[in-house]
Design a protein around this motif. Structure first.
Motif, PDB file in Angstrom:
ATOM      1  N   HIS A   1       4.582  15.229  -1.315  1.00 34.07           N
ATOM      2  CA  HIS A   1       4.916  14.165  -0.372  1.00 34.07           C
ATOM      3  C   HIS A   1       4.348  12.836  -0.863  1.00 34.07           C
ATOM      4  CE1 HIS A   1       1.135  16.078   0.979  1.00 34.07           C
ATOM      5  NE2 HIS A   1       0.771  14.887   1.429  1.00 34.07           N
ATOM      6  N   ALA A   2       4.917  11.747  -0.367  1.00 34.28           N
ATOM      7  CA  ALA A   2       4.531  10.413  -0.826  1.00 34.28           C
ATOM      8  C   ALA A   2       4.852   9.387   0.252  1.00 34.28           C
ATOM      9  CB  ALA A   2       5.275  10.055  -2.117  1.00 34.28           C
ATOM     10  N   ILE A   3       4.107   8.275   0.217  1.00 34.19           N
ATOM     11  CA  ILE A   3       4.446   7.070   0.994  1.00 34.19           C
ATOM     12  C   ILE A   3       4.773   5.993  -0.037  1.00 34.19           C
ATOM     13  CG2 ILE A   3       3.672   5.342   2.663  1.00 34.19           C
ATOM     14  CD1 ILE A   3       3.761   8.042   3.925  1.00 34.19           C
TER      15      ILE A   3
ATOM     16  N   SER B   1      15.044  14.481  -1.945  1.00 33.37           N
ATOM     17  CA  SER B   1      13.943  14.160  -1.049  1.00 33.37           C
ATOM     18  C   SER B   1      14.383  14.197   0.404  1.00 33.37           C
ATOM     19  CB  SER B   1      13.372  12.770  -1.366  1.00 33.37           C
ATOM     20  OG  SER B   1      12.842  12.717  -2.666  1.00 33.37           O
ATOM     21  N   LEU B   2      13.480  14.636   1.275  1.00 30.82           N
ATOM     22  CA  LEU B   2      13.632  14.505   2.715  1.00 30.82           C
ATOM     23  C   LEU B   2      12.870  13.264   3.150  1.00 30.82           C
ATOM     24  CD1 LEU B   2      12.920  18.204   3.774  1.00 30.82           C
ATOM     25  CD2 LEU B   2      15.128  17.144   3.254  1.00 30.82           C
TER      26      LEU B   2
ATOM     27  N   ASP C   1       0.843  -1.200   0.000  1.00 27.01           N
ATOM     28  CA  ASP C   1       0.000   0.000   0.000  1.00 27.01           C
ATOM     29  C   ASP C   1       0.875   1.245   0.000  1.00 27.01           C
ATOM     30  OD1 ASP C   1      -2.313  -1.420  -0.094  1.00 27.01           O
ATOM     31  OD2 ASP C   1      -2.893  -1.068   1.984  1.00 27.01           O
ATOM     32  N   SER C   2       0.400   2.298  -0.669  1.00 24.99           N
ATOM     33  CA  SER C   2       1.245   3.469  -0.883  1.00 24.99           C
ATOM     34  C   SER C   2       0.378   4.662  -1.261  1.00 24.99           C
ATOM     35  CB  SER C   2       2.253   3.191  -2.005  1.00 24.99           C
ATOM     36  OG  SER C   2       1.566   2.969  -3.241  1.00 24.99           O
ATOM     37  N   VAL C   3       1.027   5.829  -1.407  1.00 27.23           N
ATOM     38  CA  VAL C   3       0.393   6.986  -2.031  1.00 27.23           C
ATOM     39  C   VAL C   3       1.461   7.683  -2.866  1.00 27.23           C
ATOM     40  CG1 VAL C   3       0.770   8.571  -0.073  1.00 27.23           C
ATOM     41  CG2 VAL C   3      -1.060   9.022  -1.702  1.00 27.23           C
TER      42      VAL C   3
ATOM     43  N   THR D   1       7.865   5.116   5.710  1.00 23.88           N
ATOM     44  CA  THR D   1       8.625   6.254   5.212  1.00 23.88           C
ATOM     45  C   THR D   1       7.700   7.258   4.543  1.00 23.88           C
ATOM     46  OG1 THR D   1      10.576   4.889   4.839  1.00 23.88           O
ATOM     47  CG2 THR D   1      10.460   6.973   3.651  1.00 23.88           C
ATOM     48  N   LEU D   2       7.777   8.520   4.963  1.00 22.14           N
ATOM     49  CA  LEU D   2       7.145   9.626   4.251  1.00 22.14           C
ATOM     50  C   LEU D   2       8.254  10.448   3.620  1.00 22.14           C
ATOM     51  CD1 LEU D   2       4.177  11.849   5.145  1.00 22.14           C
ATOM     52  CD2 LEU D   2       6.327  12.957   4.535  1.00 22.14           C
ATOM     53  N   LEU D   3       8.151  10.662   2.302  1.00 22.47           N
ATOM     54  CA  LEU D   3       9.134  11.444   1.563  1.00 22.47           C
ATOM     55  C   LEU D   3       8.558  12.802   1.201  1.00 22.47           C
ATOM     56  CD1 LEU D   3      10.445   8.727  -0.941  1.00 22.47           C
ATOM     57  CD2 LEU D   3      11.511   9.452   1.202  1.00 22.47           C
TER      58      LEU D   3
END
Length: 204
Positions: free
Chosen positions: A181-183, A158-159, A118-120, A147-149
């Motif tokens: 931002h992304a997961i 990316s942070l 699962d992701s975004v 991890t959140l980027l």
């Protein structure tokens, strides 16, 4: 969905801790900033268990190009005036509004990331006012850390933040317009995580 709780969180009452000087602010480019408060919500593992049981999680499908695909996470949105599924979320929202002031947070979007599949994807919350105005979005994470980027819109370095077990990340200023931002998905075994996104009026 195997979830392993944190030994540091065991046996605590469920409530947000103080913010104040414990918040770490990072100023980003182009008027954006983030605040991070690790372990902000005491008893976050108990909150995770309650939300898993109480929230009517929903699987969504979305049109992408020429086909309809499954959204790779479960969701539930609580609009303005709609009761939240747990008193702990009400206390968290109220504590955030008391600390930050200004435009009050009044909606809550919940996402359940069941495992590493699962992701975004990269995005900013730019539906509504977020497309043209500085807004604030606060993310409370419970469950297994993921991890959140964050990266500048258009690409760049990316942070990285590992968020779970009651961690708080707040995005403010121009962050939704000038950063994304992304997961991301992960191949390593990982348990479930719930993300609670508190937003002001007309921001999605």
């Amino acid at each position: 969905m195997a979830f392993q709780g944190s030994l540091l969180d065991w046996g605590e009452d469920t409530a947000p801790r103080t913010l104040g000087a414990a918040v770490r602010r990072t100023d980003l480019a182009r008027g954006a900033w983030i605040d991070v408060r690790p372990g902000w919500f005491a008893g976050a593992d108990a909150l995770f268990d309650r939300l898993m049981a109480a929230v009517p999680w929903r699987a969504e499908r979305r049109k992408m190009y020429d086909r309809v695909v499954d959204v790779p996470r479960l969701t539930k949105f609580y609009d303005e005036g709609e009761p939240l599924p747990d008193r702990g979320l009400e206390e968290a929202r109220d504590a955030l509004n008391a600390h930050y002031g200004g435009d009050p947070l009044c909606t809550a979007g919940l996402c359940l990331y069941r495992d590493g599949r699962d992701s975004v994807a990269w995005h900013g919350d730019t539906i509504g006012r977020g497309a043209v105005e500085d807004t604030m979005v606060a993310i409370l994470s419970v469950g297994t850390p993921r991890t959140l980027l964050l990266r500048p819109r258009g690409g760049g370095v990316s942070l990285r933040h590992e968020l779970g077990h009651g961690d708080l990340l707040v995005m403010g200023g121009s962050c939704q317009r000038t950063w994304e931002h992304a997961i991301p998905k992960t191949a390593r075994p990982t348990g479930p995580r719930i993300s609670i996104q508190f937003r002001p009026h007309d921001v999605r």
